[in-house]
Enzyme design. Structure first.
Site, PDB file in Angstrom:
ATOM      1  N   GLN A   1       0.846  -1.191   0.000  1.00 25.65           N
ATOM      2  CA  GLN A   1       0.000   0.000   0.000  1.00 25.65           C
ATOM      3  C   GLN A   1       0.887   1.248   0.000  1.00 25.65           C
ATOM      4  O   GLN A   1       1.728   1.410   0.887  1.00 25.65           O
ATOM      5  CB  GLN A   1      -0.889  -0.031   1.247  1.00 25.65           C
ATOM      6  CG  GLN A   1      -2.070   0.893   1.144  1.00 25.65           C
ATOM      7  CD  GLN A   1      -2.868   0.955   2.421  1.00 25.65           C
ATOM      8  OE1 GLN A   1      -2.318   0.982   3.505  1.00 25.65           O
ATOM      9  NE2 GLN A   1      -4.179   1.018   2.294  1.00 25.65           N
TER      10      GLN A   1
ATOM     11  N   TYR B   1      -5.769  10.378   5.235  1.00 25.50           N
ATOM     12  CA  TYR B   1      -4.359  10.668   4.939  1.00 25.50           C
ATOM     13  C   TYR B   1      -4.280  11.547   3.674  1.00 25.50           C
ATOM     14  O   TYR B   1      -5.308  11.916   3.101  1.00 25.50           O
ATOM     15  CB  TYR B   1      -3.566   9.359   4.783  1.00 25.50           C
ATOM     16  CG  TYR B   1      -3.540   8.543   6.057  1.00 25.50           C
ATOM     17  CD1 TYR B   1      -2.890   9.024   7.201  1.00 25.50           C
ATOM     18  CD2 TYR B   1      -4.171   7.314   6.141  1.00 25.50           C
ATOM     19  CE1 TYR B   1      -2.866   8.289   8.386  1.00 25.50           C
ATOM     20  CE2 TYR B   1      -4.163   6.574   7.324  1.00 25.50           C
ATOM     21  CZ  TYR B   1      -3.502   7.071   8.442  1.00 25.50           C
ATOM     22  OH  TYR B   1      -3.491   6.352   9.616  1.00 25.50           O
TER      23      TYR B   1
ATOM     24  N   GLY C   1      -8.952  -7.653   8.678  1.00 26.83           N
ATOM     25  CA  GLY C   1      -7.784  -7.070   9.332  1.00 26.83           C
ATOM     26  C   GLY C   1      -7.530  -7.772  10.645  1.00 26.83           C
ATOM     27  O   GLY C   1      -6.769  -8.741  10.741  1.00 26.83           O
ATOM     28  N   ARG C   2      -8.223  -7.291  11.675  1.00 31.56           N
ATOM     29  CA  ARG C   2      -7.970  -7.819  13.023  1.00 31.56           C
ATOM     30  C   ARG C   2      -8.271  -9.301  13.147  1.00 31.56           C
ATOM     31  O   ARG C   2      -7.673  -9.990  13.983  1.00 31.56           O
ATOM     32  CB  ARG C   2      -8.777  -6.988  14.026  1.00 31.56           C
ATOM     33  CG  ARG C   2      -8.232  -5.572  14.175  1.00 31.56           C
ATOM     34  CD  ARG C   2      -9.226  -4.682  14.870  1.00 31.56           C
ATOM     35  NE  ARG C   2     -10.434  -4.521  14.070  1.00 31.56           N
ATOM     36  CZ  ARG C   2     -11.574  -4.013  14.504  1.00 31.56           C
ATOM     37  NH1 ARG C   2     -11.664  -3.620  15.762  1.00 31.56           N
ATOM     38  NH2 ARG C   2     -12.621  -3.887  13.699  1.00 31.56           N
TER      39      ARG C   2
ATOM     40  N   CYS D   1     -11.454 -12.277  17.013  1.00 32.37           N
ATOM     41  CA  CYS D   1     -11.108 -10.923  17.478  1.00 32.37           C
ATOM     42  C   CYS D   1     -12.270 -10.377  18.302  1.00 32.37           C
ATOM     43  O   CYS D   1     -13.423 -10.447  17.881  1.00 32.37           O
ATOM     44  CB  CYS D   1     -10.848 -10.029  16.258  1.00 32.37           C
ATOM     45  SG  CYS D   1     -10.929  -8.262  16.633  1.00 32.37           S
TER      46      CYS D   1
ATOM     47  N   CYS E   1      -1.800  -8.259  20.000  1.00 32.73           N
ATOM     48  CA  CYS E   1      -3.226  -8.585  20.036  1.00 32.73           C
ATOM     49  C   CYS E   1      -3.503  -9.199  21.403  1.00 32.73           C
ATOM     50  O   CYS E   1      -2.745 -10.074  21.850  1.00 32.73           O
ATOM     51  CB  CYS E   1      -3.546  -9.578  18.914  1.00 32.73           C
ATOM     52  SG  CYS E   1      -5.219 -10.216  18.978  1.00 32.73           S
TER      53      CYS E   1
HETATM   54  C1  LIG Z   1      -3.368  -1.866  13.936  1.00 37.78           C
HETATM   55  C2  LIG Z   1      -4.063  -1.473  12.677  1.00 37.78           C
HETATM   56  C3  LIG Z   1      -3.326  -0.880  11.655  1.00 37.78           C
HETATM   57  C4  LIG Z   1      -3.971  -0.499  10.469  1.00 37.78           C
HETATM   58  N1  LIG Z   1      -3.217  -0.006   9.444  1.00 37.78           N
HETATM   59  C5  LIG Z   1      -3.800   0.254   8.253  1.00 37.78           C
HETATM   60  C6  LIG Z   1      -3.026   0.588   7.117  1.00 37.78           C
HETATM   61  O1  LIG Z   1      -1.791   0.567   7.137  1.00 37.78           O
HETATM   62  N2  LIG Z   1      -3.691   0.892   5.978  1.00 37.78           N
HETATM   63  C7  LIG Z   1      -5.049   0.866   5.888  1.00 37.78           C
HETATM   64  O2  LIG Z   1      -5.601   1.155   4.823  1.00 37.78           O
HETATM   65  N3  LIG Z   1      -5.800   0.474   6.928  1.00 37.78           N
HETATM   66  C8  LIG Z   1      -5.224   0.152   8.095  1.00 37.78           C
HETATM   67  N4  LIG Z   1      -5.981  -0.311   9.130  1.00 37.78           N
HETATM   68  C9  LIG Z   1      -7.430  -0.543   8.920  1.00 37.78           C
HETATM   69  C10 LIG Z   1      -7.658  -1.997   8.497  1.00 37.78           C
HETATM   70  O3  LIG Z   1      -7.104  -2.276   7.237  1.00 37.78           O
HETATM   71  C11 LIG Z   1      -9.169  -2.336   8.440  1.00 37.78           C
HETATM   72  O4  LIG Z   1      -9.782  -1.584   7.431  1.00 37.78           O
HETATM   73  C12 LIG Z   1      -9.876  -2.098   9.764  1.00 37.78           C
HETATM   74  O5  LIG Z   1      -9.124  -2.645  10.832  1.00 37.78           O
HETATM   75  C13 LIG Z   1     -11.277  -2.698   9.787  1.00 37.78           C
HETATM   76  O6  LIG Z   1     -11.226  -4.058   9.419  1.00 37.78           O
HETATM   77  P1  LIG Z   1     -11.235  -5.252  10.505  1.00 37.78           P
HETATM   78  O7  LIG Z   1     -12.492  -5.098  11.302  1.00 37.78           O
HETATM   79  O8  LIG Z   1     -11.255  -6.505   9.677  1.00 37.78           O
HETATM   80  O9  LIG Z   1     -10.029  -5.115  11.353  1.00 37.78           O
HETATM   81  C14 LIG Z   1      -5.366  -0.697  10.325  1.00 37.78           C
HETATM   82  C15 LIG Z   1      -6.081  -1.309  11.356  1.00 37.78           C
HETATM   83  C16 LIG Z   1      -5.446  -1.709  12.517  1.00 37.78           C
HETATM   84  C17 LIG Z   1      -6.241  -2.408  13.575  1.00 37.78           C
END
Ligand SMILES: Cc1cc2nc3c(=O)[nH]c(=O)nc-3n(C[C@H](O)[C@H](O)[C@H](O)COP(=O)(O)O)c2cc1C
Length: 374
Positions: A104, A174, A321-322, A345, A364
């Protein structure tokens, strides 16, 4: 016996590349890299575990294309050629697991700290982010041009390192998102004002990246489908922008939401429903007439929700993600009928984003050493 989640495990073509299943690991900054952004063994171990766990596509965390765009002290970098070797090693390891890999491209804009960038923050307009509370400098036309070129050079490095895809980080408030949004862009020149003017910077980034990687290289664009702040972008705005992205050669759209001021929409707390951006993804998919795949993220915690989204045709791929942080083997467990064994999670946001916002390494609560698989 047929797997009831089979729809998750069908392959899919994204641009010129085929992904073996529809499960994407969402980008998450780990803070596992060197202080210069170099790939470390720790980052490799962590990502290889998720590739072995069956992810179809891993989107490596936000990589800063310029030192002035660094958001976290140990984030991955892609701003100089010396970093390519480490990136290539990582790509090779992930490919050995049969998983595709994207990186990314990122610039923090006003959502950062000069203590981390080592220089004043820059943004479309001199308006501080209400969370980071640091006044950015308004970018000059020269800085705009240089930053667009930095994205292009980052893309060239990503291609040289062997990545299958590039994702442009146009979400979460951003720099790229800041230009698109009237909430953060108050410029009176050709980069501000009308929606058309506000799309100029994001689209010039897309064009700069495309110029470096050639017409067949698959590009994904991550978008905040709505910002959830007064005067911010709505789904109506992002639907028309998504169409422009497709017309400008983007091969997939990754739907998320929120900016730092609405951070609970970026990384949702435990009491939010699963799949919060499903309807936005579906609207964007309809607006672009499903011409390219739509990826959706946002509090998707179990395979039932993931399957439902695909079955209802609301998105084409599911980003977790998580869920991947808590359990590297999520896909394999689902594929082999062991979905009840997934470590789920809890949405506490303590080990992951809680630590990251103290500039510490990713962890985590229910899987405290995600970088040390058994
Ligand atoms: C620790 C952490 C770091 C993240 N870093 C990024 C990132 O580098 N780029 C991005 O687009 N989203 C980032 N996110 C957002 C995740 O990609 C994702 O969209 C968000 O956590 C919701 O999805 P989830 O419920 O599956 O975790 C981050 C999320 C977490 C928890």
């Amino acid at each position: 016996m047929e797997n009831k989640f089979e729809v998750l495990f069908r392959s899919i073509k994204v641009g010129s590349s085929e992904v073996k299943n529809k499960i994407v690991m969402a980008p998450m900054v780990t803070n596992y890299c060197g202080s210069d952004g170099v790939v470390t063994e720790r980052l490799k171990d962590y990502l290889v575990a998720r590739a072995k766990g069956g992810a179809g596509l891993i989107i490596v965390e936000a990589a800063y294309v310029h030192p002035g765009g660094r958001g976290f002290s140990n984030q991955i970098g892609i701003y100089k050629d010396e970093l390519i070797e480490g990136l290539r090693d990582l790509v090779d390891l992930i490919h050995q697991c049969g998983t595709k890999i994207a990186i990314q491209l990122f610039h923090c804009g006003r959502q950062g700290h000069s203590s981390v960038t080592g220089a004043p923050l820059i943004a479309p307009s001199p308006l501080p982010c209400p969370i980071c509370r640091e006044m950015p400098l308004e970018m000059t036309l020269k800085e705009i041009e240089d930053t667009i070129e930095a994205f292009g050079r980052g893309a060239r490095r990503a291609k040289e390192a062997g990545f299958d895809f590039i994702e442009i980080h146009g979400a979460h408030g951003y720099l790229i998102n800041e230009f698109l949004s009237p909430y953060s862009n108050r410029r009176s020149d050709e980069y501000g004002g009308s929606l058309e003017n506000r799309t100029k910077f994001p689209l010039e980034v897309v064009q700069s990246v495309r110029k470096e990687v050639g017409k067949d290289f698959p590009l994904i664009y991550r978008i905040s489908s709505a910002e959830f702040v007064p005067g911010g972008l709505t789904i109506e705005d992002t639907k028309s922008f998504a169409l422009l992205l497709v017309e400008n050669g983007i091969d997939a759209i990754d739907v998320s939401g929120g900016v730092y001021e609405s951070h609970e929409m970026i990384i949702q707390p435990a009491d939010m429903p699963q799949g919060i951006f499903t309807d936005n993804a579906s609207s964007i998919r309809a607006a672009i007439r499903a011409r390219v795949p739509v990826i959706v993220a946002g509090n998707i915690k179990d395979p039932y929700k993931a399957k439902e989204i695909l079955d209802e045709g609301k998105a084409d791929m599911i980003a977790l993600g998580r869920a991947f942080l808590a359990d590297a083997d999520f896909p394999i467990k689902v594929m082999t009928g062991k979905e009840k064994e997934i470590c789920v999670c809890q949405g506490c946001n303590k080990g992951c984003i809680g630590r990251l916002f103290e500039d510490k390494a990713l962890s985590c609560v229910i899987n405290p050493t995600p970088d040390k698989p058994e």
